[in-house]
Motif scaffolding. Structure first.
Motif, PDB file in Angstrom:
ATOM      1  N   TRP A  98       0.818  -1.224   0.000  1.00  0.00           N
ATOM      2  CA  TRP A  98       0.000   0.000   0.000  1.00  0.00           C
ATOM      3  C   TRP A  98       0.841   1.258   0.000  1.00  0.00           C
ATOM      4  N   PRO A 101       2.071   2.780  -4.262  1.00  0.00           N
ATOM      5  CA  PRO A 101       1.336   1.555  -3.999  1.00  0.00           C
ATOM      6  C   PRO A 101       1.384   0.579  -5.193  1.00  0.00           C
ATOM      7  N   ARG A 103      -1.093  -1.188  -7.116  1.00  0.00           N
ATOM      8  CA  ARG A 103      -2.550  -1.144  -7.308  1.00  0.00           C
ATOM      9  C   ARG A 103      -3.044  -2.454  -7.936  1.00  0.00           C
ATOM     10  N   THR A 104      -4.130  -2.984  -7.345  1.00  0.00           N
ATOM     11  CA  THR A 104      -4.696  -4.231  -7.868  1.00  0.00           C
ATOM     12  C   THR A 104      -6.195  -4.033  -8.105  1.00  0.00           C
ATOM     13  N   GLU A 117       3.381   1.968  -9.082  1.00  0.00           N
ATOM     14  CA  GLU A 117       3.957   3.298  -9.281  1.00  0.00           C
ATOM     15  C   GLU A 117       5.389   3.289  -8.756  1.00  0.00           C
ATOM     16  N   LEU A 139      -3.024  -3.120  -3.143  1.00  0.00           N
ATOM     17  CA  LEU A 139      -4.053  -2.215  -2.638  1.00  0.00           C
ATOM     18  C   LEU A 139      -5.226  -2.205  -3.617  1.00  0.00           C
ATOM     19  N   PRO A 141      -8.977  -0.949  -5.230  1.00  0.00           N
ATOM     20  CA  PRO A 141      -9.494   0.385  -5.532  1.00  0.00           C
ATOM     21  C   PRO A 141     -10.145   1.045  -4.310  1.00  0.00           C
ATOM     22  N   ASN A 143      -9.027   0.888  -1.365  1.00  0.00           N
ATOM     23  CA  ASN A 143      -7.961   1.066  -0.379  1.00  0.00           C
ATOM     24  C   ASN A 143      -7.823  -0.041   0.665  1.00  0.00           C
TER      25      ASN A 143
END
Ligand code: ADP
Ligand code: ASP
Ligand code: MG
Length: 404
Positions: A98, A101, A103-104, A117, A139, A141, A143
């Motif tokens: 996270w 992060p 992102r998944t 990122e 993490l 969408p 959060n």
């Protein structure tokens, strides 16, 4: 100078001595002038214990909370490795999914990475700080913490390598490469200096857990150069490559097995259009991953439908079938967890006939009964009784001339 992502699996970080050993390996690459990022798994056995706790409390556990629990193993090893690196004079910092992060999507328990990122990590690598990323986690969408499915830190590593545009992604594990089959059950297995993405993908998807399936899929798509190596020796590993980089292609590249599947038979369903949809539609909706399917021919207007799914998904599958019972109209459900799926894989199957025949013959000679068969362009799989797993794998390894 190269940019390298180094990933260390559970056995490689199983205790403090091994974490110290990993730190020394990382330092070696840093001292050679490379830019390095590291990805770690949880200590061997830890994720199993965490999963077990969730299942014990509730077989139909909330996947969001499962992720909150099972992601913790990697948090520990990332921090410990950063300390071990600092102790030997290497600047290092741990990163949770996270924080980056990673992102998944929101598919808890089997999330897919959408993007990493990597800009901040890259900035730090350039000034000599080693990022140590906790694998397996990301993490969603909304959060919340997600995990990527068992073995998922391989995928974390490949995704990080793609994001950082690394020259290589080195996967350090407890064997020194990809073998013709699991070297732990066939001592005569041979190490492959190279294997194609396609064969590795297929082998991984049918149980060769040395690399997670999605990691190979991603490496293939993003053109990441993946190497499998031992964290305990300096032996040359296995490089995953394109088909045209392999000069002499064997018909069968390898054999894999898995005991992670369960067999479900839905007995005496009406043999009419729509019945497969009535069974498999609700299963898909509930996120149950169905693998092999066989439908018997019927004599009296009813038929048996047999399929396999992951053992861990069995409670969910049975609850779905129970709820859809009236619509499907079956007599009973039978389950069998004592099964194993054995698969032979090779791109040479596209041009050579008789691979399946050799498999069936070799199993018949050992008196091993085949319960379900499925095939793809470069793979043949059979479902057998679990007690014959080793015998079957060894027999096939010999039958295809793969013994060292
Ligand atoms: P890690 O914890 O490092 O990710 P895994 O246990 O996930 O390690 O994967 C490594 C294991 O994969 C090996 O110990 C070996 O038993 C198993 N394995 C299965 N098939 C193969 C194969 N064809 N080649 C090498 N290892 C294999
Ligand atoms: N620790 C996780 C697992 O055991 C992820 C991994 O090892 O790759 O599945
Ligand atoms: Mg693994």
């Amino acid at each position: 100078m190269a940019r390298i992502v180094m990933k260390f699996g559970g056995t490689s970080v199983a205790d403090l001595d091994r974490i110290r050993n990993v730190a020394i390996r990382v330092k070696r690459e840093v001292d050679a002038g490379h830019e390095v990022a590291v990805v770690v798994s949880a200590m061997a056995g830890v994720t199993n214990r965490l999963v077990g706790w969730c299942q014990e409390l509730s077989p139909l556990y909330d996947a969001r909370e499962y992720d909150a629990v099972v992601a913790t193993g990697e948090q520990v090893t990332a921090g410990l490795l950063a300390i071990a690196l600092q102790t030997i004079g290497v600047d290092a910092r741990s990163w949770q999914g996270w924080q980056i992060p990673v992102r998944t999507d929101g598919q808890h328990g089997t999330a897919r990475i959408a993007a990493i990122e990597g800009a901040e990590l890259l900035r730090r690598m350039k000034i000599g700080q080693i990022p140590v990323m906790a694998g397996f986690q990301g993490l969603a969408p909304d959060n919340r913490i997600t995990t990527l499915g068992r073995g998922g830190s391989d995928t974390s590593a490949v995704a990080l390598a793609a994001s950082l545009q690394a020259d290589r992604c080195d996967i350090y594990t407890d064997v020194d490469g990809v073998y013709t089959t699991d070297p732990r059950i066939v001592p005569r297995a041979r190490k492959l200096p190279r294997i194609t993405y396609e064969e590795m993908l297929e082998l991984a998807s049918v149980g060769a857990k040395v690399l997670q399936t999605r990691s190979v899929e991603l490496a293939m798509k993003e053109r990441v150069r993946v190497q499998v190596l031992s964290s305990f020796s300096d032996a040359p590993g296995t490089l995953v490559v394109d088909e045209d980089e392999i000069v002499e292609q064997e018909i069968v590249a390898g054999i894999a097995y898995t005991r992670d599947d369960a067999k479900v038979t839905v007995r005496r369903v009406p043999d009419k259009p729509g019945i497969a949809a009535a069974i498999f539609g609700p299963l898909a909706k509930a996120g149950v991953n169905v693998d092999m399917i066989v439908q018997n021919v019927s004599a009296d207007g009813t038929t048996d439908m047999t399929f396999t799914c992951g053992k861990s998904e069995l409670p969910r599958a049975l609850s779905v079938l129970d709820n859809a019972g009236k619509i499907i109209g079956y007599a009973e459900i039978a389950t069998d967890k004592d099964v194993a799926k054995i698969s032979v894989v090779g791109v040479g199957m596209r041009s050579h006939a008789g691979v399946a025949g050799t498999m069936f013959q070799a199993l018949a000679e050992r008196g091993i009964n085949i319960q379900v068969i499925s095939t793809s362009e470069i793979k043949v799989s059979v479902l057998i009784a679990a007690e014959y797993t080793e015998l079957a794998v060894r027999a096939l390894h010999t039958a295809y001339g793969l013994d060292a």
